[in-house]
Design a protein around this motif. Structure first.
Motif, short mmCIF file in Angstrom:
data_model
loop_
_atom_site.label_atom_id
_atom_site.label_comp_id
_atom_site.label_asym_id
_atom_site.label_seq_id
_atom_site.Cartn_x
_atom_site.Cartn_y
_atom_site.Cartn_z
N GLY A 109 59.90 82.92 35.32
CA GLY A 109 60.79 82.63 36.64
C GLY A 109 61.65 81.40 36.70
O GLY A 109 62.83 81.33 37.26
N ALA A 152 64.59 82.45 34.55
CA ALA A 152 65.46 83.11 35.42
C ALA A 152 66.22 82.47 36.50
O ALA A 152 67.57 82.54 36.51
N GLU A 153 65.71 81.62 37.16
CA GLU A 153 66.18 80.71 38.33
C GLU A 153 67.45 80.10 37.54
O GLU A 153 68.35 79.77 38.32
N SER A 178 62.43 83.81 43.08
CA SER A 178 61.20 84.15 43.58
C SER A 178 60.04 84.47 42.63
O SER A 178 59.03 84.47 42.75
N GLY A 179 60.72 84.93 41.42
CA GLY A 179 59.70 85.10 40.13
C GLY A 179 58.90 83.64 39.91
O GLY A 179 57.78 83.75 39.70
N ALA A 180 59.59 82.60 39.98
CA ALA A 180 59.30 81.35 39.67
C ALA A 180 58.29 80.98 40.84
O ALA A 180 57.25 80.33 40.58
N LEU A 190 66.43 85.58 45.11
CA LEU A 190 65.61 86.92 44.45
C LEU A 190 64.91 86.48 43.24
O LEU A 190 63.79 86.83 42.71
N LEU A 191 65.64 85.84 42.38
CA LEU A 191 65.40 85.70 41.01
C LEU A 191 64.30 84.41 40.94
O LEU A 191 63.38 84.49 40.08
N VAL A 210 60.46 90.15 36.94
CA VAL A 210 60.53 89.18 36.07
C VAL A 210 59.34 88.66 35.48
O VAL A 210 59.07 88.49 34.55
N LEU A 211 58.21 88.76 36.32
CA LEU A 211 56.94 88.76 35.92
C LEU A 211 56.62 89.71 34.64
O LEU A 211 55.80 89.30 33.85
N LEU A 270 56.78 92.07 49.60
CA LEU A 270 56.25 93.22 48.87
C LEU A 270 54.93 92.63 48.32
O LEU A 270 54.00 93.59 48.34
N THR A 275 64.86 96.01 45.90
CA THR A 275 65.20 94.67 45.79
C THR A 275 63.98 93.88 45.77
O THR A 275 63.95 92.81 44.87
N LEU A 304 68.69 91.78 35.64
CA LEU A 304 68.28 90.87 36.61
C LEU A 304 69.15 89.66 36.70
O LEU A 304 69.25 89.19 37.84
N LEU A 305 69.52 89.04 35.74
CA LEU A 305 70.55 87.81 35.65
C LEU A 305 71.72 88.02 35.92
O LEU A 305 72.43 87.35 36.67
N ALA A 355 61.46 94.19 44.37
CA ALA A 355 60.63 94.54 43.25
C ALA A 355 61.12 93.73 42.09
O ALA A 355 60.47 93.35 40.89
N LYS A 356 62.30 92.85 42.41
CA LYS A 356 62.94 92.36 41.43
C LYS A 356 62.08 91.23 40.81
O LYS A 356 61.85 90.95 39.58
N PRO A 357 61.39 90.33 41.78
CA PRO A 357 60.51 89.42 41.29
C PRO A 357 59.48 89.76 40.27
O PRO A 357 58.88 89.13 39.34
N LEU A 358 59.03 91.17 40.56
CA LEU A 358 57.81 91.66 39.73
C LEU A 358 58.36 91.86 38.49
O LEU A 358 57.61 92.00 37.60
#
Lengths: 436, 405
Positions: B239, B242-243, A34-36, A31-32, B69-70, A88, B62, B361-362, B64-67
């Protein structure tokens, strides 16, 4: 250093960062991560788009190639898990692309060209359905070896399913290429109008074919081939999408008339709203956003300018990520396994689209040699239908897997070559802008 | 049924938002700024989220979490972009004094008190060090927005507004740096691992900035392309951090610093374009934050909320006044001895929300969700208190115009 070398180095840097991050993340949270993935896809695809533009290919071909190259079937800079979490974003992209498409459809022009659009649409669907069904019926048992396709009726229904997927073109790819080339003219207008209308008609045709297929494949089934419930579901699906689109369009029009500020906020929230609510109500986000865009354009053309300017600004990142994601989902192994039959299918589709379009255009007096090339691209919706075919044939696992792999292989070819051919058609027709 | 309720709610919100009354700036500018900016979206997010109406289903939250991070990345880059060396050289000693004093008072007074309140709230568990560091960092600084304060538009008040904004900006950088360094130290076991993590973030930030510089040079000023590469760089930097379980804000901040200090004409106009997206990011981010939190914080949580708000109310205006009093006025730079603007620092910096969201998030534990709720509720309370007090103060002195800072 030449621009091409710098672009290649930039793409390499993006992929390297993604790979290093995967390596360093001991227990990567998809999930995290996927931001990257969003960053990797946006930046890498944008650079690749620029790179392929140097050889006059459309940028979306570059976006697809980057997705394929960096995705789970390529270098694995983007993993399957990351792709799952970007649904999404994908739905948001579909909504925005459809809103753009709606904003291109003037009802007055549509009315004026209704005869030509209907003629091309009908001839194309008849030609593709007939041609692909015939070729698939005759060649499937010979070119897809090791699979028993059963009775003639079963083979015929499989051929029908394959043909209905082949009929589909990609409104998203058409919009992306038209936006990039800023093309205007009969080929551009007709390609968009027919592609969008065909999308709506095929939703109905596909649902009917699936219903018939379920009855043929499962003889125990007590329901009639095209049941009342199927028709009701289709009606609710289509009418619900149109109604929701009208509602969204109304809110947008009110906002544009009375508020006129915070347009970027309005666009972003509208597209996310469409994505989330359509999924909850099992509606078609493409149809919802398309209706909304059409309504706003035709009801308040003057006010709509601000809205569609913002949509255009957002369209580059959205197109970039949408096609990079589509590229990342391409499985080249499918092509390797079924290439002879896939080539037959792609060839038949191209020939029948060409024939149907030319016949339809001639019937109404439209002369354009390049128009048929506009209907070749396929993308996300076609892949979704391929999955639906797989699901429909799930009672016959061997056939289901073979047909699904075949469809994916054919769609891959159309996905990669289609946009380039559409751009070629627009350039040769002299409808592109010089500075595009 | 649930989906219909979502549609109705969204339509109602849209219609309320579309009312011309809401967009008459002379009527209630502070209310408009507050609603449109991050706090209004937070409230909407809380209302739609799982703990109140649950109108937004769990799955989109769920996804929406990558967003989010953005969004963190965008905020980090915007904060970091303020740290241009040519600008920093112009910052007066008075502003540095304010930054130093607020950092000191936060570390010596607010952090220990918050630790005690947290220990009581979370007992028998010990408050995690990351949470304590986050609460302290979130308490640093204040909102940089001063336009909504309706005070007399004099040259002195104008200068004070600039001081508040500049010190708020620098304190936001300090807060993100503090949490970033703390996250590197707390997630690594050995000094070597700490060094490797730190170096990774630096390399990613520098590479992202260089990629952006090259990309901007070939966009020919096209806005869509600029937005695309900016989002790409933000996603890549935040991202990636965060990864590998580091603060996405920290990596994005360093990227912003690098972007601001790279030579290039195109980058300046690009920064101006990116600032236009501020409202969208703030609204989306506030909504996501509101949806993510668990507002069932109990009495212990409420006590912490009131403690944090009370400390802001008592300490922030005093910090600003003291720092200004202890630093001499440069010629022509005199500041007002009293002004309702001295109450403006009660407002929490929007970066506090970003810091809280990055924590959730983390590590999306129940405790962290409730800590984020505490930060959001205390921030909202401080916002209301500050706006009310500033308006009352302005009315008392009979001011009628807003400061255009």
């Amino acid at each position: 250093m030449s621009r091409a070398v710098r672009l290649i180095l930039s793409i390499a840097a993006v992929i390297l960062i993604a790979l290093l991050a995967h390596r360093q993340a001991e227990a990567s949270d998809g999930l995290l991560a996927s931001g990257a993935a969003i960053g990797t896809l946006l930046l890498g695809a944008w650079f690749t788009g620029r790179l392929v533009a140097l050889i006059t290919l459309p940028k979306i071909t570059g976006y697809l190639i980057f997705g394929l190259f960096a995705g789970p079937y390529g270098l694995k800079a983007i993993t399957h898990e990351q792709l799952d979490y970007l649904r999404l974003i994908n739905d948001f992209a579909i909504s925005l692309i459809a809103l753009t498409a709606g904003g291109e459809i003037h009802l007055a022009l549509l009315r004026k060209s209704a005869r030509t659009i209907s003629a091309i649409l009908v001839m194309q669907i008849v030609a593709v359905m007939t041609g692909v069904v015939a070729v698939a019926y005759l060649t499937l048992p010979h070119l897809v070896t090791g699979v028993d396709f059963g009775s003639n009726a079963q083979l015929l229904i499989i051929a029908l399913l394959v043909a209905s997927v082949c009929c589909l073109s990609s409104p998203a790819a058409v919009i992306a290429v038209l936006t990039e080339t800023r093309a205007e003219g009969p080929v551009a207008g007709m390609t968009l109008a027919v592609t969008v209308c065909k999308d709506l008609v095929l939703i109905v045709i596909f649902a009917v074919v699936v219903s018939v297929a379920t009855g043929v494949i499962d003889p125990e089934s007590t329901r009639s081939l095209v049941s009342a419930s199927t028709l009701k579901t289709i009606a609710v699906h289509l009418l619900g999408s149109l109604a929701m689109g009208a509602g969204v369009g109304f809110v947008l029009a009110v906002w544009l008339r009375r508020v006129r500020v915070q347009i970027p906020l309005l666009v972003v929230f509208t597209c996310f709203g469409i994505a989330v609510v359509s999924e909850s109500l099992h509606l078609e986000p493409l149809l919802v956003a398309l209706t909304a865009g059409m309504l706003v354009l035709n009801a308040r053309e003057h006010d709509a300018e601000a809205l569609f300017d913002t949509v255009e600004e957002l369209s580059v990142p959205v197109t970039c990520i949408f096609f990079a994601l589509a590229g990342a989902k391409i499985n080249p192994e499918a092509l390797a396994v079924t290439w002879p039959m896939a080539l037959v299918l792609v060839g038949t589709r191209t020939a029948t689209i060409w024939g149907g379009t030319t016949a339809g255009a001639r019937l109404t007096g439209l002369r354009s040699n390049w128009l048929p090339l506009g209907y070749l691209p396929q993308a996300g919706v076609s892949i979704a239908l391929a999955y639906a075919v797989k699901e429909t044939l799930s009672g016959l696992p061997d056939i289901s897997d073979a047909v699904f792999t075949l469809l994916l292989a054919a769609i891959t070819c159309n996905e990669i070559a289609g946009p380039a051919l559409l751009k070629l058609a627009l350039v040769r027709s002299g409808e592109t802008q010089k500075d595009a | 049924m649930q989906a219909f309720l979502v549609i109705l709610t969204l339509a109602a919100l849209a219609l309320v938002a579309a009312s011309p009354r809401r967009f008459r700036p002379t009527r209630s500018r502070s209310a408009v700024n507050t609603f449109i900016a991050v706090w209004g979206s937070v409230v909407v997010g809380i209302l739609l989220g799982p703990t109140v109406t649950a109108l937004i289903p769990a799955q989109p939250i769920t996804y929406a979490k990558p967003l989010a991070v953005l969004g963190l990345g965008w905020i980090g880059v915007m904060v970091g972009a303020q740290a241009r060396t040519s600008l920093l050289r112009l910052v007066s000693l008075r502003i540095w004094t304010i930054v130093a004093l607020d950092t000191l008072i936060t570390a010596m007074v607010i952090a220990p008190l918050a630790y005690l309140a947290l220990s009581k709230w979370l007992a028998p568990e010990r408050p995690p060090s990351a949470v304590v560091a986050l609460i302290a960092a979130a308490a640093l600084g204040w909102a940089m927005e001063t336009r909504s304060a309706r005070v007399a538009s004099t040259a002195e008040a104008h200068r004070l507004a600039i001081v508040i904004r500049a010190s708020g900006g620098l304190l936001a950088i300090v807060a993100i740096l503090a949490v970033g360094v703390a996250s590197i130290i707390s997630t690594t076991a050995t000094p070597l691992a700490t060094a490797v993590s730190g170096a990774t973030v630096l390399v990613v930030a520098a590479t992202a900035a260089l990629l952006l510089k090259f990309a901007i040079s070939i966009t020919s000023g096209k806005r869509g392309d600029q937005l695309c590469v900016f989002l790409g760089v933000v996603g890549l930097a935040a991202g990636t951090a965060a990864e590998i379980h580091l603060s996405p804000l920290f990596a994005a901040l360093l990227t912003g610093v690098a972007i601001a200090n790279l030579p290039g004409k195109g980058l300046r106009s690009f920064e101006a374009f990116i600032l236009r997206g501020e409202h969208v990011v703030a609204a989306l981010f506030g909504l996501t934050a509101g949806i993510l939190i668990d507002i069932r914080i109990g009495f212990g949580g409420l006590a912490l909320v009131f403690l944090l708000t009370a400390m802001r109310l008592l300490l922030k205006p005093v910090t600003l006044s003291l720092a200004i009093r202890f630093s001499d006025d440069a010629p022509g730079q005199r500041l007002p001895a009293s002004s309702p603007l001295y109450l403006a620092p009660i407002r929490v910096s929007p970066v506090a929300i970003a810091l809280g969201v990055s924590l959730v998030l983390l590590d999306p534990s129940a405790t962290n969700n409730r800590v984020l709720a505490v930060l959001l509720i205390s921030g909202l309370l401080a916002e209301v208190v500050s706006i009310t007090l500033t308006a009352l103060g302005a009315r008392r002195v009979g001011a009628s115009k807003a400061v255009a800072a």
